[in-house]
Design a protein around this motif. Structure first.
Motif, mmCIF file in Angstrom:
data_model
loop_
_atom_site.group_PDB
_atom_site.id
_atom_site.type_symbol
_atom_site.label_atom_id
_atom_site.label_comp_id
_atom_site.label_asym_id
_atom_site.label_seq_id
_atom_site.Cartn_x
_atom_site.Cartn_y
_atom_site.Cartn_z
ATOM 1 N N GLU A 80 0.860 -1.200 0.000
ATOM 2 C CA GLU A 80 0.000 0.000 0.000
ATOM 3 C C GLU A 80 0.882 1.229 0.000
ATOM 4 O O GLU A 80 1.806 1.331 0.815
ATOM 5 C CB GLU A 80 -0.851 0.010 1.264
ATOM 6 C CG GLU A 80 -2.109 -0.784 1.105
ATOM 7 C CD GLU A 80 -3.140 -0.350 2.137
ATOM 8 O OE1 GLU A 80 -4.225 -0.890 2.083
ATOM 9 O OE2 GLU A 80 -2.827 0.506 2.992
ATOM 10 N N ARG A 81 0.538 2.165 -0.894
ATOM 11 C CA ARG A 81 1.375 3.361 -1.016
ATOM 12 C C ARG A 81 0.543 4.629 -0.885
ATOM 13 O O ARG A 81 -0.624 4.648 -1.270
ATOM 14 C CB ARG A 81 2.060 3.395 -2.394
ATOM 15 C CG ARG A 81 3.094 2.299 -2.587
ATOM 16 C CD ARG A 81 3.635 2.366 -4.018
ATOM 17 N NE ARG A 81 4.604 1.330 -4.278
ATOM 18 C CZ ARG A 81 5.927 1.449 -4.067
ATOM 19 N NH1 ARG A 81 6.406 2.586 -3.618
ATOM 20 N NH2 ARG A 81 6.736 0.440 -4.322
ATOM 21 N N GLU A 82 1.194 5.690 -0.413
ATOM 22 C CA GLU A 82 0.605 7.026 -0.505
ATOM 23 C C GLU A 82 0.779 7.505 -1.934
ATOM 24 O O GLU A 82 1.525 6.898 -2.715
ATOM 25 C CB GLU A 82 1.347 7.985 0.447
ATOM 26 C CG GLU A 82 1.075 7.759 1.913
ATOM 27 C CD GLU A 82 -0.284 8.297 2.359
ATOM 28 O OE1 GLU A 82 -1.249 8.220 1.573
ATOM 29 O OE2 GLU A 82 -0.372 8.762 3.501
ATOM 30 N N ARG A 83 0.154 8.657 -2.262
ATOM 31 C CA ARG A 83 0.281 9.177 -3.639
ATOM 32 C C ARG A 83 1.723 9.467 -4.025
ATOM 33 O O ARG A 83 2.112 9.328 -5.175
ATOM 34 C CB ARG A 83 -0.503 10.484 -3.757
ATOM 35 C CG ARG A 83 -1.951 10.179 -3.949
ATOM 36 C CD ARG A 83 -2.754 11.397 -4.039
ATOM 37 N NE ARG A 83 -4.100 10.984 -4.370
ATOM 38 C CZ ARG A 83 -4.937 11.729 -5.021
ATOM 39 N NH1 ARG A 83 -4.584 12.914 -5.425
ATOM 40 N NH2 ARG A 83 -6.147 11.292 -5.284
ATOM 41 N N ASP A 84 2.514 9.868 -3.020
ATOM 42 C CA ASP A 84 3.921 10.186 -3.326
ATOM 43 C C ASP A 84 4.785 8.919 -3.419
ATOM 44 O O ASP A 84 5.997 9.005 -3.591
ATOM 45 C CB ASP A 84 4.488 11.132 -2.254
ATOM 46 C CG ASP A 84 4.457 10.506 -0.846
ATOM 47 O OD1 ASP A 84 4.058 9.333 -0.711
ATOM 48 O OD2 ASP A 84 4.848 11.194 0.119
ATOM 49 N N ASP A 142 4.671 1.431 9.857
ATOM 50 C CA ASP A 142 5.618 2.544 9.749
ATOM 51 C C ASP A 142 6.778 2.144 8.851
ATOM 52 O O ASP A 142 7.415 2.981 8.225
ATOM 53 C CB ASP A 142 6.152 2.912 11.144
ATOM 54 C CG ASP A 142 5.023 3.291 12.079
ATOM 55 O OD1 ASP A 142 4.212 4.157 11.686
ATOM 56 O OD2 ASP A 142 4.916 2.694 13.172
ATOM 57 N N ALA A 153 -1.379 -1.884 8.351
ATOM 58 C CA ALA A 153 -0.688 -0.596 8.288
ATOM 59 C C ALA A 153 0.692 -0.739 8.931
ATOM 60 O O ALA A 153 0.877 -1.559 9.839
ATOM 61 C CB ALA A 153 -1.500 0.455 9.027
ATOM 62 N N ARG A 210 -5.813 -5.540 5.517
ATOM 63 C CA ARG A 210 -4.643 -4.684 5.315
ATOM 64 C C ARG A 210 -3.919 -4.490 6.641
ATOM 65 O O ARG A 210 -4.518 -4.501 7.712
ATOM 66 C CB ARG A 210 -5.029 -3.359 4.684
ATOM 67 C CG ARG A 210 -5.816 -2.399 5.530
ATOM 68 C CD ARG A 210 -5.970 -1.081 4.801
ATOM 69 N NE ARG A 210 -4.746 -0.300 4.791
ATOM 70 C CZ ARG A 210 -4.426 0.573 5.755
ATOM 71 N NH1 ARG A 210 -5.194 0.739 6.799
ATOM 72 N NH2 ARG A 210 -3.310 1.276 5.661
ATOM 73 N N ILE A 213 3.023 2.426 3.037
ATOM 74 C CA ILE A 213 2.397 2.610 4.359
ATOM 75 C C ILE A 213 1.721 1.338 4.875
ATOM 76 O O ILE A 213 1.119 1.349 5.937
ATOM 77 C CB ILE A 213 1.353 3.752 4.316
ATOM 78 C CG1 ILE A 213 0.344 3.502 3.189
ATOM 79 C CG2 ILE A 213 2.042 5.095 4.164
ATOM 80 C CD1 ILE A 213 -0.909 4.338 3.333
ATOM 81 N N ARG A 234 5.215 6.638 -1.051
ATOM 82 C CA ARG A 234 5.631 6.120 0.251
ATOM 83 C C ARG A 234 4.842 4.865 0.600
ATOM 84 O O ARG A 234 3.620 4.815 0.424
ATOM 85 C CB ARG A 234 5.388 7.205 1.314
ATOM 86 C CG ARG A 234 6.001 6.936 2.657
ATOM 87 C CD ARG A 234 6.143 8.256 3.401
ATOM 88 N NE ARG A 234 4.850 8.926 3.538
ATOM 89 C CZ ARG A 234 4.015 8.763 4.569
ATOM 90 N NH1 ARG A 234 4.337 7.953 5.548
ATOM 91 N NH2 ARG A 234 2.871 9.403 4.628
ATOM 92 N N SER A 268 11.848 3.430 -2.443
ATOM 93 C CA SER A 268 10.521 3.806 -1.941
ATOM 94 C C SER A 268 10.612 4.052 -0.452
ATOM 95 O O SER A 268 10.972 3.134 0.314
ATOM 96 C CB SER A 268 9.523 2.669 -2.166
ATOM 97 O OG SER A 268 9.349 2.429 -3.526
ATOM 98 N N GLU A 269 10.252 5.251 -0.025
ATOM 99 C CA GLU A 269 10.281 5.540 1.406
ATOM 100 C C GLU A 269 9.372 4.553 2.145
ATOM 101 O O GLU A 269 8.277 4.234 1.657
ATOM 102 C CB GLU A 269 9.811 6.978 1.642
ATOM 103 C CG GLU A 269 10.257 7.507 2.977
ATOM 104 C CD GLU A 269 9.641 8.863 3.280
ATOM 105 O OE1 GLU A 269 9.322 9.100 4.445
ATOM 106 O OE2 GLU A 269 9.462 9.654 2.327
#
Ligand code: FAD
Length: 359
Positions: free
Chosen positions: A175-179, A195, A193, A191, A183, A181, A314-315
């Protein structure tokens, strides 16, 4: 910190154990059972002599460091888990079939590693053929472990430290953020979540994400031979004639093929015959031993053959992969370096930085 580890092989479990001990909230997602991948299929050697003949300085140093960590790692693992992994320094004997091979081996002679004449070789391992060898290199303190017990022992240790293992639960998507990253991780059951996500899925690490870390599978097949009644199993690991032979409780494990066969793990009669014939050539008495097992596993290989340990491009996503032929040997050092990087206590080792490959 909430940490999801994808893959319950030696890498994911050893890193998870260390992070759980450091007070982090660790969950390992394992699509099958802990230790059921390459970790369980391997030979269990800590092969600091034979496997590192052509290694780079960085890999050599890493391997030697990990080898030094192994005795205390094993002792602690057995004490915490209450399970035996049978760390044993039974030595390794590397055989040379001609003078040129012996001269190559002689370059590794030094403290703890001595060259042997053929009669000394046979005195050490009487099963070795009387003719056809020019001598050998004896590395007296080289060790091996019971790799099939390693995954289950690590799983217990990780859970005792407060970590969680979700067996039979595969990561299917990051799962990624739009940027970009990372998550969390999606599985068929929900799912998770996170850090930080650590990708430790062995040879399958390149499959999960469309960004695709460049890890590919190298298939290895092995066989197990049981001795006839009254015959003893030699203790040291024996290398020669393109194979190695490792003692097990049941007999001698002979390995291993190196095959580019994708993710196929079926065993083949051709590999079985090759391993049998090579073993018999090296130790003719093995012709009377009984074949009791034949299996295959997939080694995780990076394009340059070196480990990939640390942050990815990828962060939020970390990689523990590419251990190739030495993932058991490397395990204590992999656990230390990856866990300590995530905890901000260490920096990536440049030669093993996953970001050394293009996007
Ligand atoms: C025949 C053979 C002999 C070997 N001999 C030795 C040796 O003597 N000494 C040595 O040091 N090394 C040896 N190796 C290499 C060593 O086994 C590997 O380098 C090491 O086991 C890699 O560990 P790993 O944890 O990265 O991968 P694995 O042990 O393969 O673990 C990866 C795990 O990830 C899981 N997984 C994959 N995809 C997903 C997903 N999407 N979601 C959840 N889980 C997933 C798999 O089920 C697997 O359990 C050998 C390898 C082979 C094949």
């Amino acid at each position: 910190m909430k940490i999801i580890i994808i893959g319950g092989g030696v890498a994911g479990l050893a890193i998870g154990w260390r992070l759980a001990e450091a007070g982090q909230e660790v969950t390992v997602l394992e699509r099958s059972q802990p230790g059921g991948g390459a970790t369980g299929a391997s030979a269990g050697m800590l092969a600091v002599t034979a496997e590192l003949q052509d290694a780079s300085l960085e890999e050599m140093e890493f391997a030697r460091y990990s080898n030094v960590l192994w005795p205390s790692f094993a002792e602690k693992l057995e004490a915490v888990s209450g399970r035996k992994i049978n760390y044993a320094a039974k030595g390794a004997l590397l055989l040379a079939d001609d003078a040129a091979a012996l001269s190559r081996l002689s370059r590794q002679a030094g403290p703890g590693r001595v060259l042997l004449e053929p009669p000394q070789v046979r005195a050490l391992v009487p099963l070795v053929a009387a003719d056809g060898i020019a001598g050998g290199l004896w590395s007296a303190s080289e060790a091996q472990i019971d790799n099939r017990s390693l995954g289950p022992a690590l799983a217990v240790a990780l859970q005792k430290a407060g970590g969680r293992i979700l067996a039979n639960e595969a990561a299917v998507r990051l799962e990624r953020e739009r940027d970009g990253r990372v998550i969390g991780v999606q599985t068929p059951f929900g799912r998770h979540a996170a850090d930080a996500v650590i990708l430790a899925a062995g040879a399958w690490s390149g499959l999960l994400d469309k960004a695709g870390e460049p890890v590919s599978p190298v298939k290895g097949q092995m066989i197990l031979l049981a001795p006839p009644a009254g015959e003893t199993v030699p203790g040291p690991v024996i290398w020669g004639g393109g194979i190695y032979a490792v003692s097990r409780a049941e007999g001698l494990a002979i390995g291993a093929t190196m095959e580019d066969a994708g993710f196929d793990t079926t065993v083949t009669p051709q590999a079985r015959e090759m391993l049998l014939r090579s073993a018999e050539k090296l130790m003719p008495a093995l012709g009377r031993w009984t074949l009791i097992e034949h299996w295959a596993g997939l080694r995780p290989r990076a394009p340059d053959g070196l480990p990939m340990l640390g942050p990815t491009r990828s962060e939020g996503l970390w990689l523990a992969g590419g251990q190739y032929r030495n993932g058991i040997l490397f395990a204590p050092a992999v656990a230390e370096t990856v866990a300590d990087q995530i905890l901000g206590r260490a920096s990536p080792i440049a030669a093993f930085d996953p970001r050394r490959f293009g996007t």
